[in-house]
Structure formats: structure tokens, C-alpha cells
Design a protein around this motif. Structure first.
Motif, PDB file in Angstrom:
ATOM      1  N   LYS A  16      11.194  -0.060 -31.375  1.00  0.00           N
ATOM      2  CA  LYS A  16      11.779   1.263 -31.311  1.00  0.00           C
ATOM      3  C   LYS A  16      12.477   1.463 -29.974  1.00  0.00           C
ATOM      4  CE  LYS A  16       8.307   3.346 -34.326  1.00  0.00           C
ATOM      5  NZ  LYS A  16       7.231   4.371 -34.433  1.00  0.00           N
ATOM      6  N   PRO A  17      13.644   2.074 -29.977  1.00  0.00           N
ATOM      7  CA  PRO A  17      14.336   2.297 -28.708  1.00  0.00           C
ATOM      8  C   PRO A  17      13.632   3.350 -27.884  1.00  0.00           C
ATOM      9  CG  PRO A  17      15.499   3.399 -30.490  1.00  0.00           C
ATOM     10  CD  PRO A  17      14.413   2.582 -31.134  1.00  0.00           C
ATOM     11  N   VAL A  18      13.771   3.228 -26.570  1.00  0.00           N
ATOM     12  CA  VAL A  18      13.227   4.249 -25.682  1.00  0.00           C
ATOM     13  C   VAL A  18      14.307   5.279 -25.398  1.00  0.00           C
ATOM     14  CG1 VAL A  18      11.608   2.675 -24.607  1.00  0.00           C
ATOM     15  CG2 VAL A  18      13.874   2.896 -23.652  1.00  0.00           C
ATOM     16  N   LYS A  19      13.900   6.400 -24.874  1.00  0.00           N
ATOM     17  CA  LYS A  19      14.846   7.463 -24.583  1.00  0.00           C
ATOM     18  C   LYS A  19      15.114   7.541 -23.091  1.00  0.00           C
ATOM     19  CE  LYS A  19      13.613  10.313 -28.568  1.00  0.00           C
ATOM     20  NZ  LYS A  19      13.156  11.644 -29.021  1.00  0.00           N
ATOM     21  N   GLU A  43      24.646  -3.032 -22.104  1.00  0.00           N
ATOM     22  CA  GLU A  43      25.461  -3.149 -23.314  1.00  0.00           C
ATOM     23  C   GLU A  43      24.671  -2.933 -24.608  1.00  0.00           C
ATOM     24  OE1 GLU A  43      25.760  -5.676 -20.802  1.00  0.00           O
ATOM     25  OE2 GLU A  43      27.370  -4.403 -20.017  1.00  0.00           O
ATOM     26  N   GLU A  44      23.423  -2.500 -24.501  1.00  0.00           N
ATOM     27  CA  GLU A  44      22.643  -2.289 -25.733  1.00  0.00           C
ATOM     28  C   GLU A  44      23.230  -1.135 -26.539  1.00  0.00           C
ATOM     29  OE1 GLU A  44      18.513  -2.740 -26.065  1.00  0.00           O
ATOM     30  OE2 GLU A  44      18.253  -3.524 -24.038  1.00  0.00           O
ATOM     31  N   ARG A  45      23.068  -1.220 -27.856  1.00  0.00           N
ATOM     32  CA  ARG A  45      23.647  -0.187 -28.731  1.00  0.00           C
ATOM     33  C   ARG A  45      22.883   1.132 -28.622  1.00  0.00           C
ATOM     34  NH1 ARG A  45      27.473  -2.394 -31.894  1.00  0.00           N
ATOM     35  NH2 ARG A  45      27.394  -4.637 -32.308  1.00  0.00           N
ATOM     36  N   GLU A  46      21.590   1.059 -28.371  1.00  0.00           N
ATOM     37  CA  GLU A  46      20.785   2.266 -28.255  1.00  0.00           C
ATOM     38  C   GLU A  46      20.167   2.349 -26.863  1.00  0.00           C
ATOM     39  OE1 GLU A  46      18.288   3.400 -31.550  1.00  0.00           O
ATOM     40  OE2 GLU A  46      19.083   1.758 -32.739  1.00  0.00           O
ATOM     41  N   GLU A  47      20.321   3.527 -26.258  1.00  0.00           N
ATOM     42  CA  GLU A  47      19.777   3.808 -24.928  1.00  0.00           C
ATOM     43  C   GLU A  47      20.140   2.729 -23.904  1.00  0.00           C
ATOM     44  OE1 GLU A  47      18.577   6.622 -24.281  1.00  0.00           O
ATOM     45  OE2 GLU A  47      18.275   7.363 -26.308  1.00  0.00           O
ATOM     46  N   PRO A  48      21.416   2.394 -23.772  1.00  0.00           N
ATOM     47  CA  PRO A  48      21.808   1.398 -22.766  1.00  0.00           C
ATOM     48  C   PRO A  48      21.505   1.906 -21.358  1.00  0.00           C
ATOM     49  CG  PRO A  48      23.743   2.550 -23.592  1.00  0.00           C
ATOM     50  CD  PRO A  48      22.588   2.984 -24.449  1.00  0.00           C
ATOM     51  N   GLY A  49      21.011   1.011 -20.518  1.00  0.00           N
ATOM     52  CA  GLY A  49      20.791   1.360 -19.124  1.00  0.00           C
ATOM     53  C   GLY A  49      19.624   2.289 -18.867  1.00  0.00           C
ATOM     54  N   ALA A  50      18.762   2.506 -19.872  1.00  0.00           N
ATOM     55  CA  ALA A  50      17.594   3.370 -19.666  1.00  0.00           C
ATOM     56  C   ALA A  50      16.503   2.604 -18.930  1.00  0.00           C
ATOM     57  CB  ALA A  50      17.065   3.864 -21.016  1.00  0.00           C
ATOM     58  N   PHE A  51      15.606   3.327 -18.302  1.00  0.00           N
ATOM     59  CA  PHE A  51      14.448   2.682 -17.693  1.00  0.00           C
ATOM     60  C   PHE A  51      13.724   1.839 -18.740  1.00  0.00           C
ATOM     61  CE2 PHE A  51      14.566   6.422 -14.705  1.00  0.00           C
ATOM     62  CZ  PHE A  51      14.818   5.691 -13.556  1.00  0.00           C
ATOM     63  N   LEU A  52      13.326   0.640 -18.354  1.00  0.00           N
ATOM     64  CA  LEU A  52      12.607  -0.239 -19.270  1.00  0.00           C
ATOM     65  C   LEU A  52      11.128   0.118 -19.245  1.00  0.00           C
ATOM     66  CD1 LEU A  52      12.953  -2.753 -21.132  1.00  0.00           C
ATOM     67  CD2 LEU A  52      12.242  -4.122 -19.181  1.00  0.00           C
ATOM     68  N   THR A  53      10.594   0.503 -20.386  1.00  0.00           N
ATOM     69  CA  THR A  53       9.189   0.922 -20.420  1.00  0.00           C
ATOM     70  C   THR A  53       8.227  -0.260 -20.405  1.00  0.00           C
ATOM     71  OG1 THR A  53       9.317   1.091 -22.836  1.00  0.00           O
ATOM     72  CG2 THR A  53       9.655   3.114 -21.556  1.00  0.00           C
ATOM     73  N   ALA A  54       8.738  -1.484 -20.441  1.00  0.00           N
ATOM     74  CA  ALA A  54       7.901  -2.668 -20.242  1.00  0.00           C
ATOM     75  C   ALA A  54       7.718  -2.989 -18.763  1.00  0.00           C
ATOM     76  CB  ALA A  54       8.513  -3.877 -20.960  1.00  0.00           C
ATOM     77  N   ASP A  55       8.188  -2.119 -17.886  1.00  0.00           N
ATOM     78  CA  ASP A  55       8.117  -2.290 -16.435  1.00  0.00           C
ATOM     79  C   ASP A  55       6.896  -1.543 -15.915  1.00  0.00           C
ATOM     80  OD1 ASP A  55       8.523  -2.464 -13.710  1.00  0.00           O
ATOM     81  OD2 ASP A  55      10.337  -1.226 -13.671  1.00  0.00           O
TER      82      ASP A  55
END
Length: 511
Positions: free
Chosen positions: A9-12, A140-152
Motif C-alpha cells: 500500500k502506498p504511504v501518504k 518517479e514513483e506513480r503514487e506518493e513520489p518523494g514521500a518519507f519512506l516509512t521503512a526508515d
């Protein structure tokens, strides 16, 4: 794809990023304060003669991951960052079925952006420096490009702590007690017993490791760790070296740095730095108690720790420590053994969520050897008291609370975030921890006290975490899915492995 074939699921993106029309990564990189720091790092690189940079982050298990670049490319990578497969946050390991954990090979690549304020020269090779990084989804992701990575894990802790500060006007400061063992290396390269004898607090055993611990301390001080005390513990080759408590993120970063330093010193001496929780039965394990308190106010002060202030081997932010303000855990009644009202509520939150917290603090199959090896003050019971080491939690001193169900294998960034969420629940819902236990908990149980045990296996702890929405919220977005997948695979690997115990017990039991 995850382990059951479900799409990720994409993150916001953050609300502020959306409001500004910029992505999280754009806001992060274009911060005017950061631009100034990037230029200051170039001056440091040139003044210190740095040739190479390690750009590092923390995986889901606390392993240090990242890339290296020539220092010539600092400005470019500071602006654009580096790319690395998403699976690096899961150590790029395979599960027991041969599939990549967390992310498949078709997944996009994350972006790591270095934090210039964390620049630090490595004392064992002064040509090299390291920087911590914040991770983002690909531009370049189609959904939520450049968002904070929640796997961090590091980024999550920073954001969770910032939310807690905003809501409560309080900040977590904590210190850790990182126990570990220095082991001899056999001719086959494998462990060959402890470097010293298992005599607790024995100065002669401490002295036997003097060349090792003095080098650790020297490196630590150069890298901003204010070392305050140390001793020989009661296991073979076991030392505990402590550094000053501080803001939650800085303490977690320093614990990760301390481990890296110990690993390097072990290479230099041809021995093994062991953070495994329980390498030996019948002696104490490698714990990592977290001493926590919630504060209002305070300021950052610089400690140069013997380094020439004009020629610090790192950016000054590495040498900052949070000082002053109001410790809200201090007693506010005539009973000096009881924390204040805020402290009691915070303890109430931690007591309520101890089961799920155990899945993070005791994060390996081996962690539970510590809980089963009775007689060594292991935190087995969900209770609390004042300086009572038979309880799972204790007030170790006025204004300081010791969380004991955590060992040396912990991911410190996940642990700090989870403790913040537990205390947040305690504060919001006025949770009562109950009366402190003054008796030896085992004697209290013999007298009829009903005490709840912590989970006693990794599998049980993961089940408790699955049911606890509050502690799961410390692993937002994809992080909980990744942690659960990684640790359930670890548990399943253990369950399907034939051990030496199996053969000794069952090989000739019939006829």
C-alpha cells in the motif's frame, strides 16, 4: 509484493508537503538551513583531508546499511541523494522459501538524502567520514513520489517524537546500558570463550580488557559520545560502557555508533565483539536497559570531549547534549520513591503495553533464553517497583524510570519510538500502573500475588504485537508489515531447524 502476495500500500505524504505543493524530499533538500550546512561540510572535508564518505541508515533489525562515495561528489549527493533497492531496509535477505523479504526485485529504489549535521570523521581512518541519512520514496514513483519512506526506522523516530512534543509539550530523554561480550577467536574464526572470567565488578577482570575498552572510549569521545562509566559484568568477557543520556534520536544514533566502534576495535585486536543476547547459559545475558524520562524545556549544550573545539572531527551537532528544563518524572509528593503524576501515567502506558513492547525489546529467538534462564534478574514479570530488580520495570532513581525488557540486539530507533507511543497512551488515557511492588516478586507470588508474565517466546511476542494497535503505530506505513514479516520468518526458521538439543535428547531415546 509481501509474503502473502498482497500489494504494497502506498504511504501518504505529510500534510505540510501537500499544502506547499512540494514533496517531502523537496522540502527536506531545499531547507535554507540545510543549504548552509552542506557548505560547512565541504569546509570540513577539505580541512580534515576526507577522501571518502559513508552514507548510512538503519535497517528494520538495526543493521547499519548504506553506500560509500568519494568526497569529491559531496555537493551532488547532498542534493540528489543516492538510490538503493527498497530491500536494503530488510538487509536484502531471503526468507526461508528463497524469496526476498519485504520487497521483490521489481520494487522501486529508495532515495537516501544525507543529513549534513551528522558528518563525522572516523577516528580509525581519518580519510573517511560518515553521515546519517533520511530515506524517501523514489521521485518517479506513480503514487506518493518523494514521500518519507516509512521503512526508515530513524526517520520514523524523528517524526513520532516531533508529534509527541507538539501534542504534550514533552520530550523523551533516555540513556542506555549496552552490555556486550568480548570473545576470543578460535583458529577457525569462531568464538572460543570469553576474553575474561565471569566475575562481576572485578577490577582485575576489567583491567584484563583495558587495552580494548580504552580504545573504544577514545573512539567514542572523538565521535561525540560522552562516556561516563564502565564495569566488568558477570559473564565471560562482558563489559558495560555507558554514555550520557540525551534526546531520543541522538541516543539511538549513539548506540548504533557505539556498536560500530566496538566492531572496529574487535577487528583491530583480532577478537569478537558480541551483542548476541545470550551466548552462554548459566550467566547473565547482554541486556540493554533503557533509562527514560520526559522533560519540558531545556537547551542544547556543546561538549567537545577533549577534542580541539577549533578542529572538531565532526559537525558541532554531534557534540550537543540536551540540558536543563523540568524533569516531569520527579516526585511531586512527600513520597520520594514515587514518580510525579506524569511519570505514573507514562509507566501506566508502558505496563499496559509490555507484551507488545517485548516483541521489539526482545527481538530475536535467542532473546528469550535470557527470560528462561532464571536467577539472573531477567525481566519476566509485568510489574514495577522502586529499585526492585525482580520486577520488569523499576524506578531506578528519582526522576528516572528503567525499562528492563530490552537486550543488546534491539533496534534502538524502533524501541524509542515504541516507548514514546506507550507513554503517549498513558498520558492521553490517564493510565494507572497500580501500586509499586516493594517485595521480591517471587516471594510476593508465593504469598498469592497474581502477576502477568511477559511473552516467553518470539512467536508469542509477535502475536501480542499484532493485537496492539498502539505499539504498531510506532511502526507506521509499511514498517509494521516489514518487521512482522522479517521476525515471523526468523521464528519459523527456528521452529523448522533441528538443533543439538534435539539430537542429544531424542537420538537414542528408543527402543
Amino acid at each position: 509484493m509481501n509474503r502473502v502476495g498482497e500489494k504494497v500500500k502506498p504511504v501518504k505524504s505529510s500534510a505540510r508537503a501537500k499544502a506547499s505543493g512540494r514533496t517531502d524530499i523537496e522540502r527536506f533538500v531545499e531547507d535554507p538551513k540545510r543549504t548552509k550546512l552542506v557548505a560547512e561540510v565541504r569546509k570540513k572535508i577539505d580541512a580534515l583531508g576526507i577522501d571518502y564518505l559513508y552514507l548510512q541508515f538503519v535497517s528494520v533489525t538495526g543493521r547499519i546499511m548504506g553506500k560509500g562515495i568519494p568526497a569529491d561528489h559531496w555537493e551532488s549527493v547532498a542534493q540528489k541523494g543516492f538510490q538503493l533497492v527498497y530491500g536494503a531496509t530488510m538487509n536484502l535477505f531471503l526468507n526461508r522459501r528463497g524469496d526476498y523479504l519485504g520487497y521483490g526485485p521489481e520494487a522501486a529504489e529508495l532515495i537516501g538524502i544525507p543529513e549534513p549535521e551528522t558528518f563525522m570523521q572516523l577516528p580509525w581512518d581519518k580519510r573517511v567520514a560518515r553521515l546519517w541519512c533520511t530515506l524517501f520514496r523514489n521521485r518517479e514513483e506513480r503514487e506518493e513520489p518523494g514521500a518519507f519512506l516509512t521503512a526508515d526506522a530513524r526517520g520514523n523516530l524523528r517524526r513520532i517524537h516531533d508529534e509527541f512534543k507538539k501534542e504534550h509539550g514533552l520530550e523523551l530523554r533516555h540513556g542506555t546500558e549496552p552490555e556486550m561480550m568480548w570473545l576470543k577467536k578460535g583458529t577457525d574464526g569462531q568464538p572460543d570463550g570469553g576474553y575474561s572470567n565471569p566475575y562481576c565488578y572485578h577490577i582485575d577482570q576489567f583491567e584484563s580488557l583495558r587495552p580494548v575498552y580504552l580504545r573504544v572510549i577514545d573512539y567514542c569521545r572523538q565521535m561525540g559520545l560522552d562516556m561516563i562509566q564502565g564495569d566488568h559484568e558477570d559473564s565471560p568477557g562482558q563489559l558495560e560502557l555507558n554514555f550520557t543520556y540525551d534526546d531520543a534520536l541522538r541516543t539511538a544514533d549513539r548506540l548504533a555508533t557505539y556498536r560500530q566502534i566496538c566492531a572496529q576495535v574487535a577487528r583491530e585486536f583480532g577478537i569478537i565483539a558480541c551483542f548476541m543476547c545470550k551466548p552462554f547459559m548459566g550467566v547473565s545475558a547482554n541486556g540493554c536497559h533503557h533509562n527514560i524520562s520526559l522533560w519540558r524545556g531545556g537547551t542544547d549544550e556543546t561538549k567537545t570531549l577533549g577534542n580541539d573545539e577549533r578542529k572538531l572531527p565532526g559537525m558541532v551537532q554531534n557534540y550537543l547534549y540536551r540540558k536543563g528544563g523540568e524533569n516531569t518524572f520527579m516526585p511531586d509528593t512527600d513520597d520520594i520513591q514515587l514518580p510525579g503524576k506524569i511519570g505514573l501515567k507514562a509507566i501506566g502506558g508502558i505496563v499496559k503495553h509490555l507484551g507488545a513492547l517485548t516483541a521489539i525489546g526482545c527481538s530475536t529467538v535467542n532473546s528469550y533464553r535470557r527470560l528462561w534462564d532464571t536467577g539472573f534478574w531477567a525481566p519476566v514479570f509485568s510489574d514495577w517497583g522502586f529499585q526492585n530488580r525482580t520486577t520488569g520495570l523499576r524506578v531506578s532513581a528519582p526522576g528516572r524510570f528503567e525499562y528492563r525488557a530490552v537486550d543488546a540486539m534491539v533496534n534502538p530507533h524502533l524501541m524509542a519510538a515504541a516507548l514514546i507511543k506507550a507513554m503517549d497512551d498513558g498520558l492521553k488515557n490517564n493510565l494507572d500502573p497500580g501500586k509499586p511492588e516493594e517485595r521480591n516478586i517471587y516471594q510476593a507470588m508465593e504469598a498469592g500475588k497474581q502477576v502477568k508474565k511477559l511473552p516467553m517466546t518470539l512467536g508469542d511476542a509477535l502475536a501480542a504485537l499484532e493485537k496492539d494497535a498502539v505499539i504498531r503505530s510506532a511502526m507506521p506505513g509499511e514498517m509494521y508489515r516489514l518487521y512482522d514479516e522479517y521476525k515471523r520468518d526468523e521464528w519459523e526458521r527456528f521452529l523448522h531447524t533441528v538443533t543439538e538439543w534435539d539430537t542429544k535428547t531424542y537420538l537414542d531415546c528408543l527402543p
